[in-house]
Design an enzyme around this catalytic site. Structure first.
Site, mmCIF file in Angstrom:
data_model
loop_
_atom_site.group_PDB
_atom_site.id
_atom_site.type_symbol
_atom_site.label_atom_id
_atom_site.label_comp_id
_atom_site.label_asym_id
_atom_site.label_seq_id
_atom_site.Cartn_x
_atom_site.Cartn_y
_atom_site.Cartn_z
ATOM 1 N N GLU A 223 -3.247 -15.330 1.999
ATOM 2 C CA GLU A 223 -3.046 -15.154 0.560
ATOM 3 C C GLU A 223 -2.469 -16.414 -0.062
ATOM 4 O O GLU A 223 -1.679 -17.130 0.571
ATOM 5 C CB GLU A 223 -2.093 -13.988 0.255
ATOM 6 C CG GLU A 223 -2.778 -12.700 -0.158
ATOM 7 C CD GLU A 223 -3.163 -11.847 1.028
ATOM 8 O OE1 GLU A 223 -4.006 -10.957 0.849
ATOM 9 O OE2 GLU A 223 -2.622 -12.080 2.115
ATOM 10 N N THR A 224 -2.889 -16.644 -1.306
ATOM 11 C CA THR A 224 -2.264 -17.644 -2.165
ATOM 12 C C THR A 224 -1.748 -16.922 -3.389
ATOM 13 O O THR A 224 -2.489 -16.152 -4.022
ATOM 14 C CB THR A 224 -3.250 -18.743 -2.566
ATOM 15 O OG1 THR A 224 -3.694 -19.439 -1.392
ATOM 16 C CG2 THR A 224 -2.609 -19.744 -3.508
#
Length: 254
Positions: A44-45
Site C-alpha cells: 500500500e501507498t
C-alpha cells in the site's frame, strides 16, 4: 512533495509491513496516485492531503488499510507535524489515532464481524489444507486451521485464491507465544501475500475475542517479514496498536 517508506507493526527495520506515505501539498488525480503506488510497488501507498487519507495498492484503491494508516501517523509524529490525537477522513469513515508514551501508536478502526459460511468451492485445494472453520467478514474470507505450524507452512495456489469472492483470504490459528497467528493473501487487489495486515485484524480481533473470552489480545502475522499487532475488541470498534520505523525519507519530483 515529501515521500517516506515506513516499516509498520514492528520496531525493527526491514521487518513488519512496508508502506509508502506521500504527503500531498495540493489535490492530485486518482490516476496519478495509482501510478505512484505502482511505482512504489509496495502493498500500500498512503496519500494524505489535509486530514483526507487514501490508500492504493499497486493495482487498485482500497477502502481500509491498517499498516499504511499506522505508517502515516508515524510520519506525522516523528517529523513533528503532529503531537496529539489524529483524525483521518477515509472511505471507512473517521479513523482516530493516538500515540502512547511508549511510542506505541493506537488506531480506532471499525470491527468486521465474521459470519460462518460453507467452505467455498476450490478453497481447500487452493490452500492445500482442510479448514477447521470458515467465515466471512465484510471484506475477507477467514479460514481457521488446526495449528500455528499449519499457518506457517502454507504454500497456497495464489492464482486459485484469486477466484474467491473476497478481497482476501485470512488464514489463522491459535498461537503458541501469542494469542493467535495469521497470514493474509489478497491477489484480487494485487497483493499475493501481505506481510502484516491491520485491516485483517479488524476481523481477527472480534473472532478470537469471542473464541478466547478476552477483549485484549496479541496477534502475530507469520509472513516472511513478520509483525505483531495488539488488538482490543470494543463493540463495533477495534483498537489496533503497533510500532513503526522510518526507513526512507525522500522528495518526489513530479
Amino acid at each position: 512533495m515529501r515521500l517516506f517508506t515506513v516499516d509498520a507493526f514492528t520496531d525493527t527495520a526491514f521487518k513488519g509491513n512496508p508502506a509508502a506515505v506521500c504527503l500531498l501539498d495540493s489535490p492530485v488525480t486518482d490516476r496519478w496516485m495509482q501510478s505512484v503506488a505502482a511505482e512504489m510497488n509496495l502493498s500500500e501507498t498512503a496519500f494524505l492531503l489535509g486530514d483526507s487519507l487514501r490508500w492504493f495498492t499497486p493495482a487498485v484503491e482500497v477502502t481500509l488499510c491498517g499498516h499504511a494508516t499506522l505508517a502515516t501517523a508515524h510520519v506525522l509524529y516523528s517529523t513533528g507535524a503532529a503531537t496529539g490525537q489524529l483524525e483521518f477522513s477515509t472511505a471507512s469513515g473517521t479513523l482516530t489515532v493516538n500515540r502512547r508514551a511508549d511510542d506505541m501508536i493506537t488506531m480506532d478502526f471499525p470491527a468486521k464481524d465474521v459470519t460462518p459460511v460453507p467452505v467455498p468451492a476450490g478453497l481447500e485445494k487452493a490452500l492445500g489444507i482442510t479448514p477447521v472453520r470458515v467465515g466471512k467478514s465484510l471484506l475477507d474470507l477467514l479460514v481457521e486451521v488446526d495449528s500455528e505450524e499449519t499457518v506457517r507452512s502454507l504454500s497456497p495456489d495464489i492464482a486459485a485464491l484469486a477466484a474467491m469472492d473476497a478481497r482476501g483470504v485470512i488464514v489463522t490459528a491459535p498461537g503458541s507465544e501469542t494469542d493467535f497467528v495469521s497470514r493474509f493473501f489478497a491477489p484480487n487487489v494485487g497483493v499475493p501475500e501481505d506481510p502484516v495486515t491491520g485491516s485483517a485484524h479488524c476481523a481477527l480481533s472480534p473472532y478470537w475475542s469471542a473464541r478466547l473470552g478476552r477483549a485484549s489480545l496479541t496477534g502475530a502475522q507469520l509472513s516472511a517479514r513478520g509483525g505483531i499487532v495488539h488488538v482490543t475488541h470494543a463493540g463495533d470498534r477495534v483498537h489496533l496498536a503497533g510500532k513503526a520505523v522510518t526507513v526512507l525519507s525522500a522528495t518526489l519530483h513530479l
